[in-house]
Design a protein around this motif. Sequence first.
Motif, PDB file in Angstrom:
ATOM      1  N   GLY A   9       0.820  -1.213   0.000  1.00 32.81           N
ATOM      2  CA  GLY A   9       0.000   0.000   0.000  1.00 32.81           C
ATOM      3  C   GLY A   9       0.849   1.257   0.000  1.00 32.81           C
ATOM      4  N   PHE A  10       1.815   1.302   0.898  1.00 26.61           N
ATOM      5  CA  PHE A  10       2.739   2.444   0.959  1.00 26.61           C
ATOM      6  C   PHE A  10       3.547   2.544  -0.328  1.00 26.61           C
ATOM      7  N   ASN A  11       4.060   1.402  -0.793  1.00 30.36           N
ATOM      8  CA  ASN A  11       4.898   1.390  -1.994  1.00 30.36           C
ATOM      9  C   ASN A  11       4.139   1.887  -3.219  1.00 30.36           C
ATOM     10  N   ARG A  12       2.875   1.486  -3.333  1.00 20.43           N
ATOM     11  CA  ARG A  12       2.086   1.942  -4.483  1.00 20.43           C
ATOM     12  C   ARG A  12       1.886   3.464  -4.438  1.00 20.43           C
ATOM     13  N   ALA A  13       1.704   4.011  -3.255  1.00 17.18           N
ATOM     14  CA  ALA A  13       1.531   5.458  -3.133  1.00 17.18           C
ATOM     15  C   ALA A  13       2.797   6.196  -3.554  1.00 17.18           C
ATOM     16  N   VAL A  14       3.940   5.703  -3.108  1.00  9.98           N
ATOM     17  CA  VAL A  14       5.209   6.322  -3.494  1.00  9.98           C
ATOM     18  C   VAL A  14       5.453   6.117  -4.988  1.00  9.98           C
ATOM     19  N   PHE A  15       5.100   4.939  -5.490  1.00  7.30           N
ATOM     20  CA  PHE A  15       5.270   4.645  -6.919  1.00  7.30           C
ATOM     21  C   PHE A  15       4.459   5.628  -7.759  1.00  7.30           C
ATOM     22  N   ARG A  16       3.207   5.889  -7.347  1.00  5.37           N
ATOM     23  CA  ARG A  16       2.369   6.858  -8.091  1.00  5.37           C
ATOM     24  C   ARG A  16       2.983   8.248  -8.059  1.00  5.37           C
ATOM     25  N   PHE A  17       3.508   8.641  -6.903  1.00  2.00           N
ATOM     26  CA  PHE A  17       4.172   9.941  -6.789  1.00  2.00           C
ATOM     27  C   PHE A  17       5.360  10.023  -7.737  1.00  2.00           C
ATOM     28  N   ASN A  18       6.222   8.988  -7.700  1.00  2.41           N
ATOM     29  CA  ASN A  18       7.404   8.970  -8.573  1.00  2.41           C
ATOM     30  C   ASN A  18       7.007   8.966 -10.041  1.00  2.41           C
ATOM     31  N   ASP A  19       5.981   8.181 -10.370  1.00  2.00           N
ATOM     32  CA  ASP A  19       5.556   8.047 -11.765  1.00  2.00           C
ATOM     33  C   ASP A  19       4.986   9.362 -12.281  1.00  2.00           C
ATOM     34  N   THR A  20       4.219  10.046 -11.441  1.00  2.00           N
ATOM     35  CA  THR A  20       3.657  11.345 -11.844  1.00  2.00           C
ATOM     36  C   THR A  20       4.766  12.369 -12.047  1.00  2.00           C
ATOM     37  N   LEU A  21       5.721  12.393 -11.112  1.00  2.00           N
ATOM     38  CA  LEU A  21       6.843  13.320 -11.224  1.00  2.00           C
ATOM     39  C   LEU A  21       7.655  13.029 -12.484  1.00  2.00           C
ATOM     40  N   THR A  30       6.556  11.532 -15.245  1.00  2.00           N
ATOM     41  CA  THR A  30       5.748  11.813 -16.442  1.00  2.00           C
ATOM     42  C   THR A  30       5.793  13.287 -16.835  1.00  2.00           C
ATOM     43  N   TYR A  31       5.791  14.170 -15.834  1.00  2.00           N
ATOM     44  CA  TYR A  31       5.680  15.602 -16.121  1.00  2.00           C
ATOM     45  C   TYR A  31       7.010  16.361 -16.065  1.00  2.00           C
ATOM     46  N   THR A  32       8.059  15.707 -15.580  1.00  2.00           N
ATOM     47  CA  THR A  32       9.344  16.411 -15.505  1.00  2.00           C
ATOM     48  C   THR A  32      10.484  15.621 -16.146  1.00  2.00           C
ATOM     49  N   LEU A  33      10.849  14.503 -15.533  1.00  5.33           N
ATOM     50  CA  LEU A  33      12.063  13.803 -15.948  1.00  5.33           C
ATOM     51  C   LEU A  33      11.950  13.188 -17.340  1.00  5.33           C
ATOM     52  N   LYS A  34      10.820  12.574 -17.632  1.00  5.68           N
ATOM     53  CA  LYS A  34      10.654  11.950 -18.942  1.00  5.68           C
ATOM     54  C   LYS A  34      10.700  12.971 -20.075  1.00  5.68           C
ATOM     55  N   PRO A  35       9.992  14.105 -19.980  1.00  7.42           N
ATOM     56  CA  PRO A  35      10.113  15.118 -21.031  1.00  7.42           C
ATOM     57  C   PRO A  35      11.539  15.642 -21.174  1.00  7.42           C
ATOM     58  N   LEU A  36      12.232  15.825 -20.046  1.00  8.79           N
ATOM     59  CA  LEU A  36      13.624  16.269 -20.106  1.00  8.79           C
ATOM     60  C   LEU A  36      14.483  15.239 -20.831  1.00  8.79           C
ATOM     61  N   ALA A  37      14.266  13.972 -20.523  1.00  2.00           N
ATOM     62  CA  ALA A  37      15.045  12.901 -21.154  1.00  2.00           C
ATOM     63  C   ALA A  37      14.786  12.851 -22.658  1.00  2.00           C
ATOM     64  N   VAL A  68      22.862  16.011 -15.046  1.00  2.00           N
ATOM     65  CA  VAL A  68      23.143  15.412 -16.362  1.00  2.00           C
ATOM     66  C   VAL A  68      23.126  13.892 -16.257  1.00  2.00           C
ATOM     67  N   GLU A  69      23.691  13.354 -15.186  1.00  2.00           N
ATOM     68  CA  GLU A  69      23.699  11.889 -15.030  1.00  2.00           C
ATOM     69  C   GLU A  69      22.277  11.334 -14.912  1.00  2.00           C
ATOM     70  N   VAL A  70      21.441  12.011 -14.133  1.00  2.00           N
ATOM     71  CA  VAL A  70      20.068  11.549 -13.957  1.00  2.00           C
ATOM     72  C   VAL A  70      19.308  11.565 -15.283  1.00  2.00           C
ATOM     73  N   VAL A  71      19.424  12.661 -16.026  1.00  2.00           N
ATOM     74  CA  VAL A  71      18.713  12.774 -17.301  1.00  2.00           C
ATOM     75  C   VAL A  71      19.269  11.784 -18.321  1.00  2.00           C
ATOM     76  N   ASP A  72      20.587  11.611 -18.351  1.00  2.00           N
ATOM     77  CA  ASP A  72      21.196  10.656 -19.277  1.00  2.00           C
ATOM     78  C   ASP A  72      20.742   9.230 -18.968  1.00  2.00           C
ATOM     79  N   THR A  73      20.695   8.879 -17.693  1.00  2.00           N
ATOM     80  CA  THR A  73      20.236   7.547 -17.297  1.00  2.00           C
ATOM     81  C   THR A  73      18.776   7.344 -17.675  1.00  2.00           C
ATOM     82  N   ARG A  74      17.946   8.368 -17.465  1.00  2.00           N
ATOM     83  CA  ARG A  74      16.526   8.260 -17.817  1.00  2.00           C
ATOM     84  C   ARG A  74      16.357   8.118 -19.311  1.00  2.00           C
ATOM     85  N   ALA A  75      17.185   8.795 -20.085  1.00  2.00           N
ATOM     86  CA  ALA A  75      17.101   8.693 -21.541  1.00  2.00           C
ATOM     87  C   ALA A  75      17.409   7.271 -22.006  1.00  2.00           C
TER      88      ALA A  75
END
Length: 213
Positions: A18-30, A32-39, A168-175
Amino acid sequence: MALGAPVLQAAEEDPWEGFNRAVFRFNDTLDTYTLKPLAKGYQKVTPTFLEDGIGNVFRNLDDVVVLTNDLLQGKVHEAGIDTSRILFNTTFGLLGFFDVATRMGLQKNDEDFGQTLGVWGLGNGPYVVLPLLGPSTVRDAAGRVPDSFLQPYPHIDHVPTRNVTRGVEVVDTRAELLSAEKMITGDKYIFVRNAYLQNREFRTLDGQVEDDF
Protein backbone atom coordinates in the motif's frame (compact mmCIF):
# COMPACT_ATOMS: atom_id res chain seq x y z
CA MET A 1 -1.88 -24.29 -4.16
CA ALA A 2 0.01 -23.50 -7.35
CA LEU A 3 -2.27 -20.55 -8.05
CA GLY A 4 -1.84 -19.19 -4.54
CA ALA A 5 1.95 -19.54 -4.48
CA PRO A 6 2.72 -16.37 -6.49
CA VAL A 7 0.30 -14.37 -4.33
CA LEU A 8 1.89 -15.69 -1.13
CA GLN A 9 5.39 -14.97 -2.44
CA ALA A 10 4.38 -11.42 -3.43
CA ALA A 11 2.94 -10.83 0.05
CA GLU A 12 6.19 -11.98 1.64
CA GLU A 13 8.38 -9.88 -0.66
CA ASP A 14 6.14 -6.80 -0.67
CA PRO A 15 4.42 -6.48 2.74
CA TRP A 16 4.32 -2.68 2.39
CA GLU A 17 2.51 -2.71 -0.96
CA GLY A 18 0.00 0.00 0.00
CA PHE A 19 2.74 2.44 0.96
CA ASN A 20 4.90 1.39 -1.99
CA ARG A 21 2.09 1.94 -4.48
CA ALA A 22 1.53 5.46 -3.13
CA VAL A 23 5.21 6.32 -3.49
CA PHE A 24 5.27 4.65 -6.92
CA ARG A 25 2.37 6.86 -8.09
CA PHE A 26 4.17 9.94 -6.79
CA ASN A 27 7.40 8.97 -8.57
CA ASP A 28 5.56 8.05 -11.76
CA THR A 29 3.66 11.35 -11.84
CA LEU A 30 6.84 13.32 -11.22
CA ASP A 31 8.60 11.35 -13.96
CA THR A 32 5.75 11.81 -16.44
CA TYR A 33 5.68 15.60 -16.12
CA THR A 34 9.34 16.41 -15.50
CA LEU A 35 12.06 13.80 -15.95
CA LYS A 36 10.65 11.95 -18.94
CA PRO A 37 10.11 15.12 -21.03
CA LEU A 38 13.62 16.27 -20.11
CA ALA A 39 15.04 12.90 -21.15
CA LYS A 40 13.20 13.02 -24.48
CA GLY A 41 14.41 16.55 -25.15
CA TYR A 42 17.95 15.62 -24.17
CA GLN A 43 17.89 12.62 -26.51
CA LYS A 44 16.44 14.71 -29.34
CA VAL A 45 19.03 17.51 -29.26
CA THR A 46 22.09 15.46 -28.28
CA PRO A 47 24.00 13.73 -31.11
CA THR A 48 24.24 9.98 -30.61
CA PHE A 49 28.04 9.97 -30.31
CA LEU A 50 27.88 12.65 -27.62
CA GLU A 51 25.12 10.89 -25.70
CA ASP A 52 27.11 7.64 -25.85
CA GLY A 53 30.23 9.45 -24.69
CA ILE A 54 28.48 11.08 -21.74
CA GLY A 55 27.06 7.72 -20.72
CA ASN A 56 30.54 6.20 -20.97
CA VAL A 57 31.96 8.86 -18.64
CA PHE A 58 29.44 8.04 -15.93
CA ARG A 59 29.96 4.29 -16.42
CA ASN A 60 33.69 4.85 -16.02
CA LEU A 61 33.06 6.64 -12.71
CA ASP A 62 30.81 3.75 -11.68
CA ASP A 63 33.67 1.31 -12.24
CA VAL A 64 35.22 2.66 -9.01
CA VAL A 65 32.13 1.41 -7.12
CA VAL A 66 32.29 -1.89 -8.99
CA LEU A 67 36.00 -2.36 -8.26
CA THR A 68 35.57 -1.73 -4.54
CA ASN A 69 32.75 -4.27 -4.32
CA ASP A 70 34.76 -6.78 -6.36
CA LEU A 71 37.39 -6.63 -3.63
CA LEU A 72 34.84 -6.82 -0.81
CA GLN A 73 33.41 -9.96 -2.42
CA GLY A 74 36.86 -11.51 -2.91
CA LYS A 75 36.61 -11.43 -6.71
CA VAL A 76 40.27 -10.87 -7.46
CA HIS A 77 40.08 -11.64 -11.19
CA GLU A 78 37.15 -9.26 -11.71
CA ALA A 79 38.94 -6.60 -9.65
CA GLY A 80 41.91 -6.85 -12.02
CA ILE A 81 39.63 -6.39 -15.02
CA ASP A 82 37.89 -3.37 -13.51
CA THR A 83 41.19 -1.80 -12.47
CA SER A 84 42.37 -2.13 -16.06
CA ARG A 85 39.09 -0.69 -17.32
CA ILE A 86 39.49 2.40 -15.15
CA LEU A 87 43.12 2.90 -16.20
CA PHE A 88 42.56 2.43 -19.94
CA ASN A 89 39.29 4.35 -20.18
CA THR A 90 40.51 7.25 -18.05
CA THR A 91 43.72 7.65 -20.06
CA PHE A 92 43.29 6.39 -23.63
CA GLY A 93 39.52 6.86 -23.43
CA LEU A 94 39.78 10.54 -22.47
CA LEU A 95 38.31 10.33 -18.96
CA GLY A 96 36.00 7.57 -20.08
CA PHE A 97 34.34 9.33 -23.02
CA PHE A 98 35.44 6.42 -25.20
CA ASP A 99 35.02 2.91 -23.82
CA VAL A 100 38.28 1.53 -25.19
CA ALA A 101 38.42 -1.17 -22.48
CA THR A 102 35.38 -2.99 -23.82
CA ARG A 103 36.87 -2.94 -27.30
CA MET A 104 39.97 -4.54 -25.78
CA GLY A 105 37.85 -7.38 -24.41
CA LEU A 106 37.63 -6.05 -20.84
CA GLN A 107 33.90 -6.38 -20.25
CA LYS A 108 32.25 -4.20 -17.60
CA ASN A 109 31.25 -6.00 -14.41
CA ASP A 110 28.25 -5.07 -12.31
CA GLU A 111 28.64 -4.96 -8.53
CA ASP A 112 27.40 -2.71 -5.75
CA PHE A 113 27.24 -2.86 -1.97
CA GLY A 114 23.69 -4.21 -2.01
CA GLN A 115 25.01 -7.22 -3.92
CA THR A 116 28.01 -7.43 -1.59
CA LEU A 117 25.68 -7.69 1.40
CA GLY A 118 23.83 -10.45 -0.43
CA VAL A 119 27.07 -12.33 -1.07
CA TRP A 120 27.85 -11.99 2.63
CA GLY A 121 24.57 -13.76 3.38
CA LEU A 122 22.20 -10.88 4.16
CA GLY A 123 18.71 -11.38 2.73
CA ASN A 124 16.88 -8.84 0.58
CA GLY A 125 14.39 -7.81 3.21
CA PRO A 126 11.05 -6.34 2.09
CA TYR A 127 10.64 -4.62 -1.24
CA VAL A 128 10.41 -0.84 -0.88
CA VAL A 129 9.84 2.02 -3.32
CA LEU A 130 11.98 5.01 -2.39
CA PRO A 131 10.80 8.58 -3.10
CA LEU A 132 12.58 9.85 -6.24
CA LEU A 133 14.98 6.87 -6.26
CA GLY A 134 12.48 4.18 -7.22
CA PRO A 135 12.40 0.40 -6.61
CA SER A 136 14.67 -1.12 -3.99
CA THR A 137 14.77 -3.50 -1.05
CA VAL A 138 15.76 -2.79 2.54
CA ARG A 139 19.17 -4.33 1.86
CA ASP A 140 19.75 -2.45 -1.39
CA ALA A 141 18.60 0.82 0.16
CA ALA A 142 21.18 0.40 2.93
CA GLY A 143 23.80 -0.47 0.31
CA ARG A 144 23.30 2.89 -1.40
CA VAL A 145 24.94 4.69 1.54
CA PRO A 146 28.51 3.29 1.33
CA ASP A 147 28.37 3.28 -2.48
CA SER A 148 27.51 6.99 -2.45
CA PHE A 149 30.85 7.82 -0.82
CA LEU A 150 32.65 6.18 -3.75
CA GLN A 151 30.91 8.47 -6.22
CA PRO A 152 32.39 11.87 -7.12
CA TYR A 153 29.54 14.02 -5.81
CA PRO A 154 30.46 14.09 -2.09
CA HIS A 155 33.94 15.22 -3.13
CA ILE A 156 32.88 18.10 -5.42
CA ASP A 157 32.97 21.25 -3.30
CA HIS A 158 31.68 23.58 -6.01
CA VAL A 159 27.91 23.27 -5.56
CA PRO A 160 26.80 24.40 -9.07
CA THR A 161 29.25 21.95 -10.68
CA ARG A 162 28.06 19.15 -8.43
CA ASN A 163 24.39 19.84 -9.14
CA VAL A 164 24.83 20.15 -12.90
CA THR A 165 26.90 16.96 -13.08
CA ARG A 166 24.38 15.05 -11.01
CA GLY A 167 21.51 16.43 -13.07
CA VAL A 168 23.14 15.41 -16.36
CA GLU A 169 23.70 11.89 -15.03
CA VAL A 170 20.07 11.55 -13.96
CA VAL A 171 18.71 12.77 -17.30
CA ASP A 172 21.20 10.66 -19.28
CA THR A 173 20.24 7.55 -17.30
CA ARG A 174 16.53 8.26 -17.82
CA ALA A 175 17.10 8.69 -21.54
CA GLU A 176 18.69 5.24 -21.69
CA LEU A 177 15.51 3.75 -20.19
CA LEU A 178 13.08 5.29 -22.68
CA SER A 179 13.20 2.35 -25.07
CA ALA A 180 12.70 -0.17 -22.24
CA GLU A 181 9.26 1.28 -21.42
CA LYS A 182 7.80 -0.51 -24.44
CA MET A 183 8.22 -3.83 -22.62
CA ILE A 184 5.93 -2.86 -19.73
CA THR A 185 2.61 -4.72 -19.77
CA GLY A 186 -0.30 -5.07 -17.34
CA ASP A 187 -0.07 -3.51 -13.88
CA LYS A 188 2.94 -1.20 -14.16
CA TYR A 189 3.69 -1.40 -10.43
CA ILE A 190 3.77 -5.20 -10.40
CA PHE A 191 5.77 -5.34 -13.64
CA VAL A 192 8.45 -2.98 -12.27
CA ARG A 193 8.53 -4.75 -8.90
CA ASN A 194 8.94 -8.23 -10.38
CA ALA A 195 11.49 -7.08 -12.93
CA TYR A 196 13.55 -5.38 -10.22
CA LEU A 197 13.52 -8.33 -7.80
CA GLN A 198 14.36 -10.85 -10.52
CA ASN A 199 17.17 -8.68 -11.86
CA ARG A 200 18.67 -8.16 -8.41
CA GLU A 201 18.58 -11.89 -7.66
CA PHE A 202 20.25 -12.62 -11.00
CA ARG A 203 22.99 -10.04 -10.39
CA THR A 204 23.63 -10.99 -6.76
CA LEU A 205 23.98 -14.68 -7.66
CA ASP A 206 26.06 -13.86 -10.78
CA GLY A 207 23.45 -15.49 -12.97
CA GLN A 208 23.31 -18.72 -10.97
CA VAL A 209 19.61 -18.54 -10.17
CA GLU A 210 18.12 -21.77 -8.87
CA ASP A 211 15.00 -23.16 -10.54
CA ASP A 212 12.07 -23.39 -8.12
CA PHE A 213 10.69 -26.47 -9.88
